[in-house]
Design a protein around this motif. Structure first.
Motif, mmCIF file in Angstrom:
data_model
loop_
_atom_site.group_PDB
_atom_site.id
_atom_site.type_symbol
_atom_site.label_atom_id
_atom_site.label_comp_id
_atom_site.label_asym_id
_atom_site.label_seq_id
_atom_site.Cartn_x
_atom_site.Cartn_y
_atom_site.Cartn_z
ATOM 1 N N ASN A 24 0.739 -1.132 -0.017
ATOM 2 C CA ASN A 24 -0.073 0.141 0.041
ATOM 3 C C ASN A 24 0.808 1.080 -0.062
ATOM 4 O O ASN A 24 1.427 1.577 0.837
ATOM 5 C CB ASN A 24 -0.746 -0.112 1.158
ATOM 6 C CG ASN A 24 -1.591 1.121 1.386
ATOM 7 O OD1 ASN A 24 -1.672 2.240 0.620
ATOM 8 N ND2 ASN A 24 -2.489 1.242 2.339
ATOM 9 N N HIS A 25 1.046 1.886 -1.172
ATOM 10 C CA HIS A 25 1.829 2.727 -1.184
ATOM 11 C C HIS A 25 1.307 4.250 -0.739
ATOM 12 O O HIS A 25 2.006 5.431 -0.753
ATOM 13 C CB HIS A 25 2.471 3.112 -2.480
ATOM 14 C CG HIS A 25 3.283 2.032 -3.066
ATOM 15 N ND1 HIS A 25 4.767 1.858 -2.542
ATOM 16 C CD2 HIS A 25 3.211 0.881 -3.797
ATOM 17 C CE1 HIS A 25 5.050 0.767 -3.055
ATOM 18 N NE2 HIS A 25 4.270 0.240 -3.761
ATOM 19 N N GLU A 26 0.092 4.142 -0.359
ATOM 20 C CA GLU A 26 -0.596 5.353 0.403
ATOM 21 C C GLU A 26 -0.767 5.114 1.817
ATOM 22 O O GLU A 26 -1.784 5.163 2.277
ATOM 23 C CB GLU A 26 -1.910 5.647 -0.291
ATOM 24 C CG GLU A 26 -1.706 5.941 -1.745
ATOM 25 C CD GLU A 26 -2.932 6.138 -2.579
ATOM 26 O OE1 GLU A 26 -4.043 6.565 -1.684
ATOM 27 O OE2 GLU A 26 -2.993 6.195 -3.678
ATOM 28 N N ALA A 27 0.274 4.543 2.543
ATOM 29 C CA ALA A 27 0.366 4.025 3.873
ATOM 30 C C ALA A 27 -0.300 5.172 4.738
ATOM 31 O O ALA A 27 0.054 6.273 4.581
ATOM 32 C CB ALA A 27 1.596 3.718 4.167
ATOM 33 N N LYS A 28 -1.150 4.980 5.828
ATOM 34 C CA LYS A 28 -1.771 5.926 6.596
ATOM 35 C C LYS A 28 -0.732 6.027 8.055
ATOM 36 O O LYS A 28 -0.699 7.259 8.441
ATOM 37 C CB LYS A 28 -3.130 5.373 7.086
ATOM 38 C CG LYS A 28 -3.793 5.268 5.902
ATOM 39 C CD LYS A 28 -4.347 6.481 5.378
ATOM 40 C CE LYS A 28 -5.285 6.550 4.198
ATOM 41 N NZ LYS A 28 -5.242 6.768 2.907
ATOM 42 N N ALA A 29 -0.268 5.137 8.307
ATOM 43 C CA ALA A 29 0.631 4.971 9.590
ATOM 44 C C ALA A 29 1.921 5.453 9.404
ATOM 45 O O ALA A 29 2.605 5.110 8.481
ATOM 46 C CB ALA A 29 0.579 3.598 10.197
ATOM 47 N N ASP A 30 2.481 6.052 10.308
ATOM 48 C CA ASP A 30 3.956 6.653 10.313
ATOM 49 C C ASP A 30 4.838 5.483 10.807
ATOM 50 O O ASP A 30 4.444 4.375 11.092
ATOM 51 C CB ASP A 30 3.909 7.811 11.021
ATOM 52 C CG ASP A 30 3.839 7.897 12.454
ATOM 53 O OD1 ASP A 30 4.143 6.760 13.152
ATOM 54 O OD2 ASP A 30 3.203 8.792 12.933
ATOM 55 N N ILE A 31 6.236 5.904 10.780
ATOM 56 C CA ILE A 31 6.967 4.859 11.088
ATOM 57 C C ILE A 31 6.759 4.461 12.605
ATOM 58 O O ILE A 31 6.909 3.031 12.795
ATOM 59 C CB ILE A 31 8.449 5.366 10.942
ATOM 60 C CG1 ILE A 31 8.930 5.466 9.726
ATOM 61 C CG2 ILE A 31 9.598 4.552 11.660
ATOM 62 C CD1 ILE A 31 10.046 6.335 9.005
ATOM 63 N N VAL A 32 6.571 5.105 13.637
ATOM 64 C CA VAL A 32 6.412 4.738 14.994
ATOM 65 C C VAL A 32 5.178 3.976 14.988
ATOM 66 O O VAL A 32 5.147 2.681 15.484
ATOM 67 C CB VAL A 32 6.523 6.089 15.950
ATOM 68 C CG1 VAL A 32 6.069 5.488 17.275
ATOM 69 C CG2 VAL A 32 7.925 6.601 15.631
ATOM 70 N N ASP A 33 4.356 4.515 14.507
ATOM 71 C CA ASP A 33 2.681 3.609 14.588
ATOM 72 C C ASP A 33 2.931 2.233 13.885
ATOM 73 O O ASP A 33 2.268 1.368 14.177
ATOM 74 C CB ASP A 33 1.557 4.384 14.123
ATOM 75 C CG ASP A 33 1.414 5.687 15.062
ATOM 76 O OD1 ASP A 33 1.774 5.803 16.085
ATOM 77 O OD2 ASP A 33 0.802 6.607 14.508
ATOM 78 N N THR A 34 3.525 2.278 12.809
ATOM 79 C CA THR A 34 3.699 0.781 12.062
ATOM 80 C C THR A 34 4.554 -0.074 12.767
ATOM 81 O O THR A 34 3.910 -1.299 12.867
ATOM 82 C CB THR A 34 4.302 1.297 10.698
ATOM 83 O OG1 THR A 34 3.469 2.109 9.984
ATOM 84 C CG2 THR A 34 4.633 0.052 9.996
ATOM 85 N N ALA A 35 5.650 0.229 13.479
ATOM 86 C CA ALA A 35 6.459 -0.445 14.521
ATOM 87 C C ALA A 35 5.556 -0.925 15.701
ATOM 88 O O ALA A 35 5.626 -2.070 15.900
ATOM 89 C CB ALA A 35 7.816 0.464 14.656
ATOM 90 N N VAL A 36 4.931 -0.094 16.152
ATOM 91 C CA VAL A 36 3.857 -0.392 17.242
ATOM 92 C C VAL A 36 2.995 -1.570 16.903
ATOM 93 O O VAL A 36 2.598 -2.614 17.309
ATOM 94 C CB VAL A 36 3.339 0.706 18.031
ATOM 95 C CG1 VAL A 36 2.313 0.203 18.917
ATOM 96 C CG2 VAL A 36 4.271 1.587 18.853
ATOM 97 N N ALA A 37 2.292 -1.159 15.637
ATOM 98 C CA ALA A 37 1.270 -2.323 15.163
ATOM 99 C C ALA A 37 1.612 -3.637 14.765
ATOM 100 O O ALA A 37 1.194 -4.557 15.081
ATOM 101 C CB ALA A 37 0.662 -1.614 14.029
#
Length: 161
Positions: A24-37
């Protein structure tokens, strides 16, 4: 060399949880939120919080993060890791050594011999037997796209010189 050859069986297992995000090249989550998730970067997230880098890694960027997962941090003796997390300056140097300014996708990483970190030093990048290494640490998952950059997963924590 095809990108598909760069992802080992281990990387495929690690990256399954990121499949939807990576494509998904239109990702909604930033680096931190992606790492947490993701759930397997809790030590990294704890370290980022301890170093006061959350706001930076949630900013517009873009950034490329060579992110050690929890298994990578588990290779560091607990006492050493606790000492590092308690030393904000040293921790910041180590964490920013894992970050490159700009969004560098795996197809571009493999064309590089080095990359300058936001910490200021150069990371050595090598490709051997179809695997990518950053300062000797193997990249085990690639192109986890976020709203402010990309994450590539490392199997070990790398340390500045």
């Amino acid at each position: 060399m095809k990108l598909s050859h760069l992802i080992s069986a281990t990387a495929l297992a690690v990256s399954l949880m990121f499949t939807a995000q990576a494509h998904n090249h239109e990702a909604k989550a930033d680096i931190v939120d992606t790492a947490v998730a993701a759930g397997n970067f809790s030590t990294l997230v704890t370290a980022v919080k301890a170093a006061g880098l959350v706001d930076t890694l949630k900013s517009d960027g873009p950034f490329t993060v060579f992110a050690p997962n929890d298994a990578a941090f588990a290779k560091i003796p607990a006492a050493d890791l606790n000492t590092l997390i308690a030393d904000k300056d040293a921790l910041t140097k180590v964490l920013t050594y894992h970050v490159v300014a700009g969004k560098v996708m795996a197809a571009d990483v493999v064309k590089l011999n080095s990359a300058k970190t936001v910490q200021g030093q150069e990371l050595a990048i090598t490709v051997k037997d179809g695997k990518v290494y950053v300062d000797g640490a193997q990249v085990i998952a690639t192109d986890i796209v976020t709203s402010n950059g990309v994450i590539h997963v490392l199997e070990s924590v790398i340390m500045p010189k």
